[in-house]
Write a protein that holds these residues in place. Structure first.
Motif, PDB file in Angstrom:
ATOM      1  N   LEU A   1       2.888  -3.637  -4.881  1.00 25.78           N
ATOM      2  CA  LEU A   1       4.094  -3.987  -5.631  1.00 25.78           C
ATOM      3  C   LEU A   1       4.156  -3.175  -6.920  1.00 25.78           C
ATOM      4  O   LEU A   1       3.140  -3.000  -7.601  1.00 25.78           O
ATOM      5  CB  LEU A   1       4.110  -5.481  -5.971  1.00 25.78           C
TER       6      LEU A   1
ATOM      7  N   VAL B   1       1.227 -10.354  -2.172  1.00 26.71           N
ATOM      8  CA  VAL B   1       1.020  -9.307  -3.174  1.00 26.71           C
ATOM      9  C   VAL B   1      -0.474  -9.074  -3.368  1.00 26.71           C
ATOM     10  O   VAL B   1      -1.235 -10.007  -3.650  1.00 26.71           O
ATOM     11  CB  VAL B   1       1.680  -9.700  -4.513  1.00 26.71           C
TER      12      VAL B   1
ATOM     13  N   PHE C   1      -2.568  -7.117 -12.693  1.00 25.36           N
ATOM     14  CA  PHE C   1      -1.435  -6.323 -13.180  1.00 25.36           C
ATOM     15  C   PHE C   1      -1.967  -5.175 -14.025  1.00 25.36           C
ATOM     16  O   PHE C   1      -2.796  -5.379 -14.916  1.00 25.36           O
ATOM     17  CB  PHE C   1      -0.483  -7.183 -14.018  1.00 25.36           C
TER      18      PHE C   1
ATOM     19  N   PHE D   1      -2.641  -1.576  -4.464  1.00 26.29           N
ATOM     20  CA  PHE D   1      -1.569  -2.512  -4.787  1.00 26.29           C
ATOM     21  C   PHE D   1      -0.345  -2.244  -3.910  1.00 26.29           C
ATOM     22  O   PHE D   1      -0.102  -1.106  -3.505  1.00 26.29           O
ATOM     23  CB  PHE D   1      -1.161  -2.385  -6.258  1.00 26.29           C
TER      24      PHE D   1
ATOM     25  N   CYS E   1      -0.269  -5.409  -8.697  1.00 27.68           N
ATOM     26  CA  CYS E   1       1.029  -4.936  -9.192  1.00 27.68           C
ATOM     27  C   CYS E   1       0.871  -3.910 -10.311  1.00 27.68           C
ATOM     28  O   CYS E   1       0.114  -4.114 -11.255  1.00 27.68           O
ATOM     29  CB  CYS E   1       1.842  -6.129  -9.688  1.00 27.68           C
TER      30      CYS E   1
ATOM     31  N   ALA F   1      -0.459   2.751  -7.723  1.00 28.33           N
ATOM     32  CA  ALA F   1      -0.492   1.610  -6.801  1.00 28.33           C
ATOM     33  C   ALA F   1      -1.388   1.908  -5.605  1.00 28.33           C
ATOM     34  O   ALA F   1      -2.229   1.081  -5.216  1.00 28.33           O
ATOM     35  CB  ALA F   1       0.924   1.276  -6.335  1.00 28.33           C
TER      36      ALA F   1
END
Length: 224
Positions: free
Chosen positions: A31, A7, A212, A29, A10, A24
């Motif tokens: 995910l 990953v 995140f 990113f 996210c 994303a």
């Protein structure tokens, strides 16, 4: 997506949308974690002729994986209804026996003042109610997303006089009013969007090496 891929970052979003995929891509990113599943009920084609097909093709072409946590997140009060209750100022909310999910808390105000607090706390673009805004509110039941009318007997037995939820069918609001229970509808997205920062914080603590980002693409932040 590829379950063996490392990953790179996210996006956390209520839904898997073109905006979430673009976020994303922009951040590099691979995910996306959502609350609502992209596929409901099954599909038999993946083409540009349907909105679901378009999203799936974007994910595949961009090599972005998508993971949805739906009912299990709804049923985890800390990341569901307690998060909503906290956002609208409740400090003592507790689950209601007999209700599949949902929490209740006591207060002393009226429908008008509580509606304003709900709109402000959840960043909702508006509030719907069929009740007299001067009706007294002393015990509130909170259930995010779509209200489960099977919970009504448990709510009434618990002495709740007001329900706050994202969606409540009109005939159900009438039914609740006949039972002396007010209904405040804040919008499906607004009631569930509040989950996401708490989920992002938990995941950041569990996986500090991964970045995140919460994607708020379903509800305008302006309060009318």
């Amino acid at each position: 997506g590829d379950s063996e891929r490392t990953v790179t970052g996210c996006i956390i979003s209520l839904d898997c949308t073109s905006k979430a995929i673009e976020a994303a891509r922009k951040n590099g990113f691979n995910l996306i974690i959502t609350h609502h599943p992209l596929i409901f009920g099954g599909i038999d084609t993946v083409t540009n002729d349907t909105s679901t097909g378009k999203i799936l093709l974007q994910l595949i072409k961009s090599d972005i994986s998508c993971f949805a946590s739906h009912t299990n997140l709804d049923l985890t009060e800390e990341f569901g209804n307690l998060a909503i209750a906290e956002a609208i100022g409740a400090a003592d909310a507790v689950p209601v026996d007999g209700a599949l999910c949902g929490v209740a808390f006591e207060c002393d105000e009226n429908v008008r003042s509580l509606s304003k607090r709900v709109a402000s706390g959840l960043g909702a673009s508006g509030i719907i109610t069929i009740n007299d805004p001067n009706n007294k509110v002393s015990k509130v039941f909170v259930q995010g997303g779509s209200f489960d009318e099977d919970s009504i007997p448990a709510i009434a037995a618990a002495g709740c006089d007001t329900v706050v939820s994202g969606e409540i069918k009109h005939h159900v609001t009438v039914m609740l009013e006949e039972l002396g229970i007010n209904a405040i509808i804040a919008g499906h997205s607004a009631t569930e969007q509040v989950y996401l920062p708490k989920l992002a914080k938990l995941l950041s603590e569990q996986f500090p090496q991964i970045k995140f980002i919460v994607n708020n693409n379903n509800e305008s932040a302006s309060v009318i």
